[in-house]
Enzyme design. Structure first.
Site, PDB file in Angstrom:
ATOM      1  CG  LEU A 454     134.709 117.804 107.678  1.00 34.69           C
ATOM      2  CD1 LEU A 454     133.900 117.832 106.394  1.00 34.69           C
ATOM      3  CD2 LEU A 454     133.800 117.580 108.855  1.00 34.69           C
ATOM      4  CD  GLU A 456     134.330 119.694 112.876  1.00 35.49           C
ATOM      5  OE1 GLU A 456     133.865 118.536 112.929  1.00 35.49           O
ATOM      6  OE2 GLU A 456     134.318 120.367 111.827  1.00 35.49           O
ATOM      7  CD  GLN A 478     135.719 124.814 107.295  1.00 30.10           C
ATOM      8  OE1 GLN A 478     134.583 124.410 107.047  1.00 30.10           O
ATOM      9  NE2 GLN A 478     136.730 124.685 106.460  1.00 30.10           N
ATOM     10  N   PRO A 485     130.924 118.722 117.583  1.00 29.40           N
ATOM     11  CG  PRO A 485     131.083 117.900 115.410  1.00 29.40           C
ATOM     12  CD  PRO A 485     130.932 119.172 116.176  1.00 29.40           C
ATOM     13  CG  HIS A 525     127.289 128.922 108.045  1.00 28.51           C
ATOM     14  ND1 HIS A 525     126.190 128.485 107.339  1.00 28.51           N
ATOM     15  CD2 HIS A 525     128.299 128.090 107.734  1.00 28.51           C
ATOM     16  CE1 HIS A 525     126.527 127.436 106.613  1.00 28.51           C
ATOM     17  NE2 HIS A 525     127.796 127.175 106.829  1.00 28.51           N
TER      18      HIS A 525
END
Ligand SMILES: Cc1ncc(C[n+]2csc(CCOP(=O)(O)OP(=O)(O)O)c2C)c(N)n1
Length: 721
Positions: A454, A456, A478, A485, A525
């Site tokens: 995890l 980026e 995602q 990041p 999101h």
């Protein structure tokens, strides 16, 4: 011992460049199975490096001919010994601004070095970048990957190269990649950066052939090492880090330094995983020329001077009778002479070509590309041939969800191109949190479709390194917000072609779901934020509004030669609006070609992504004749289609889901105002989400995101204007 080492043995050769330094491939010392150090070569390069620093500091900077000068004095011996070991044809190194001595070992010429720091034609970036930010496609030794001015940004691209070594040798069967390694050179403060920790996690979890080469001078400009790393020693702190071989010691004592470097490189080549080599070195000048080191005591400066590796090398070589005192003096003079001649040549070198300064933002036929992407390996003709496709869709079967069409397009390109790799968080067994890669790991194996840690920055930085090693990486992020990041790697990737004057390229495709969901949104999101990336140099951006366009644009990007952001709108992934029949295994759509979704004569709506469907629905309801243009891509964007439409309708609404201020609609409105002002019968209208995140509550969301009724109302108002 890795196969690459024995290859080196058989291909050992000697080349002398105009620096007078030998760029000799290492020969093995049979009894110890370790490369001998060619001390004379080390000394020649060190003396040249010192002479270059000297001439810059004493003459060229004071004369105003160089703006940025970073001395390598003190760091130089260790870098040069390292360079003597980095000889495999598929080794690569990423650097930082203090790494010129290493680059000299890889074939950088003295004149090139000074043309670079003076910003002249003939420098490595042709005046585009500061001269200590090197890049060097392979000469006799390694590929020196494009350096970033961002401290810490060098670590993850080298990870991508290391992973590509594994993929090319183990999966593609490119035997000549076996035994190669990637090395990242850094200072000690760089070990506090995100990039360092990201690379460390990936290198150790994947056991990559990777060398962290840390040159610890105890300072990050003026900040001392204990603020960068608790206790001031990265090697002590990492002692218990699983999967990492640690070596540490002197970077100034010729015997100890060379022993450590040889051991570190051999370990990395052995296939046993990554190694961190922590060397203590003095920084014998200010951080850069303008830094007077007022933060160091006189005692400290004197201690550092006493630790200069140059006299140590001389004493060692004379003591071991490798050279006599007289020979040493001659070598010193030879280095000075080369530097002096180089300075004269650089002073006489031309200013860079202003005509070409815009070249290299994107791939252009006829421009060089000697490293990175497919083209560097197969040439322009070969590349142009490989990117072909059919521009007319051949619809087959029932309408399919956009997410299924994306998966099928990925599958067909995975089948056709064994350099395509898919990766990201949950992309493997799970098939992605949106389901775009379901079953692909099962079909193509874990080497080609895999989960990542995890991180980026690690996902994108690794993709950049892989692309420069000739693969076509397709990382998935995602959600758009979670690309944050990785921003440093994203911005640096976009400028690679330009800042290396066209020599390097990193074509890759980043897939990111964007926008609000079917029922609701939220600040994390539902970000679209295309304007942020459209503002960057060198990125193509696609935002398809349906499955057919998604397939054509994705395939175009996967066969392309530029970094691409591929946005997948969440509200279209499995809803009716996004569905289209499969357009064929070879269907391709060019970037920068808009789709006139609906023709009209009263007003034009320019939009993209999910808003295309709202605009079309409003147009359907309206009594007026509304033209709806789906841009499909915002970088590049189809100005011509938009301006032609406005000549016909004389009215325009620019509509997007992204925030208002500096949204891409502002760019379009400004272009229309500038280039089609005389055709306008009303001001250009903008519709966008106000400058707040997308709210979670559906009623709140509907209150701020432009809806069909809002668009309809705006159409009426503008036509009445
Ligand atoms: C991301 C980033 N932050 C800050 C800077 C400004 N800066 C340039 S060099 C430097 C110190 C780096 O020190 P270190 O990594 O120890 O290398 P050294 O200069 O000591 O060789 C800083 C803060 C930068 N270039 N990039």
């Amino acid at each position: 011992m890795a196969q690459g080492t024995s290859q080196k043995k058989s291909t050992a050769k000697k080349r002398t460049n105009t620096n007078g330094t030998a760029t000799k491939q290492n020969q093995l010392n049979e009894s110890h199975n370790s490369p001998e150090i060619d001390w004379k070569s080390v000394a020649r390069t060190l003396l040249l490096s010192r002479a270059l620093d000297q001439i810059e500091e004493k003459e060229l900077v004071p004369a105003g001919l160089i703006t940025y000068q970073f001395s390598s004095r003190g760091h130089d011996l260790a870098q040069i010994i390292l360079g003597e070991q980095i000889t495999h044809p598929h080794d690569a190194a990423t650097l930082y601004y203090r790494s010129r001595p290493f680059v000299l070992t890889q074939g950088l010429e003295a004149t090139e070095a000074l043309c670079s720091t003076m910003g002249r034609a003939g420098g490595i970036s042709e005046g585009r970048d500061i001269g200590v930010v090197h890049n060097l496609p392979r000469r006799d030794r390694a590929t020196v990957l494009p350096t970033s001015g961002d401290v810490g940004a060098q670590f993850t691209p080298a990870i991508g190269w290391a992973q590509a070594i594994e993929y090319r040798s183990n999966v593609l069967g490119d035997g000549e990649w076996k035994g190669a390694i990637a090395v990242a050179l850094s200072g000690d403060a760089a070990c506090a950066t995100n990039g360092f920790w990201s690379a460390l996690t990936i290198a150790t979890t994947l056991k990559l052939p990777y060398l962290f080469f840390v040159e610890d001078n105890g300072y990050g400009i003026s900040v001392t090492g204990d603020l960068q790393t608790p206790g001031g020693s990265i090697s002590v702190n990492l002692a218990s880090f699983t999967g990492l071989k640690i070596l540490s010691g002197s970077g100034v004592d010729p015997e100890e330094t060379s022993r450590l470097i040889v051991e570190a490189v051999q370990f990395a080549r052995s296939g046993s995983g990554p190694v961190l080599l922590h060397l203590r070195v003095p920084r014998l000048s200010g951080h850069s020329y303008t830094d007077n080191q007022s933060y160091k005591s006189e005692e400290q400066v004197a201690q550092e001077e006493a630790n200069d590796p140059l006299p140590k090398l001389r004493d060692f070589m004379v003591g071991k009778k490798i050279v006599t005192e007289e020979e040493w003096v001659k070598m010193e003079e030879a280095g000075e002479e080369i530097a002096r001649k180089a300075a004269e040549s650089a002073k006489n070198a031309k200013e860079p070509d202003t005509e070409g300064v815009l070249n290299g933002r994107f791939y252009q036929r006829g421009l060089p590309q000697v490293a990175g992407g497919l083209m560097a390996e197969v040439g322009e003709e070969g590349y142009e041939h490989s990117r072909g496709g059919e521009f007319e869709p051949k619809p087959e079967g029932p309408r399919m969800n956009m997410v299924d069409a994306i998966r099928r397009a990925l599958e067909s390109e995975l089948q056709q191109n064994n350099r395509v790799l898919l990766f990201g968080e949950d992309v493997g067994m799970k098939g992605g949190v949106h389901g775009a890669t379901i079953d692909l790991q099962h079909k193509f194996g874990q080497e080609r479709v895999f989960d990542t840690s995890l991180n980026e920055e690690g996902i994108i930085g690794r993709a950049v390194g892989m692309a420069m090693a000739g693969l076509m990486p397709v990382p998935e992020i995602q959600f758009r917000k979670y690309a944050d990041p990785a921003h440093e790697q994203i911005t640096d990737c976009g400028t690679i072609r330009w800042r290396t004057a066209g020599k390097f390229a990193a074509p890759l495709v980043v897939r990111i779901p964007v926008g609000y969901g079917k029922k609701t949104g939220d600040p994390w999101h539902s970000v679209s934020g295309e304007a942020l990336y459209a503002h960057l140099v060198g990125w193509q951006i696609a935002i398809p509004s349906n499955a057919e366009d998604a397939v054509g644009l994705l395939r175009s990007a996967l066969r392309g030669n530029d970094p691409t952001m591929f946005f997948e709108h969440r509200a279209l992934l499995d809803t009716r609006d996004g569905r289209r029949p499969w357009p064929g295994d070879n269907f391709i759509l060019p970037f920068g070609k808009a789709n006139v979704v609906r023709e009209g004569t009263d007003i034009t709506i320019v939009t993209w992504g999910e808003m295309v469907h709202r605009a079309a629905a409003a147009a359907e309801k309206s009594q007026k004749s509304v033209e709806v243009i789906d841009l499909r891509t915002v970088s590049p964007w189809d100005k011509e289609t938009v301006l032609n439409s406005i000549q016909k309708t004389n009215r325009c609404i620019v509509l997007h889901e992204d925030n208002w201020t500096c949204g891409f609609g502002g760019e379009i409105a400004a272009t229309i105002a500038q280039e089609a002002f005389h055709y306008l019968d009303a001001p250009v209208e903008r519709m966008a989400t106000p400058d707040i995140p997308i709210p979670y509550n559906p009623t709140l969301m509907a209150a701020v995101v432009p809806g069909i009724e809002d668009i309809l109302e705006r159409i009426e108002q503008l036509i009445k204007f």
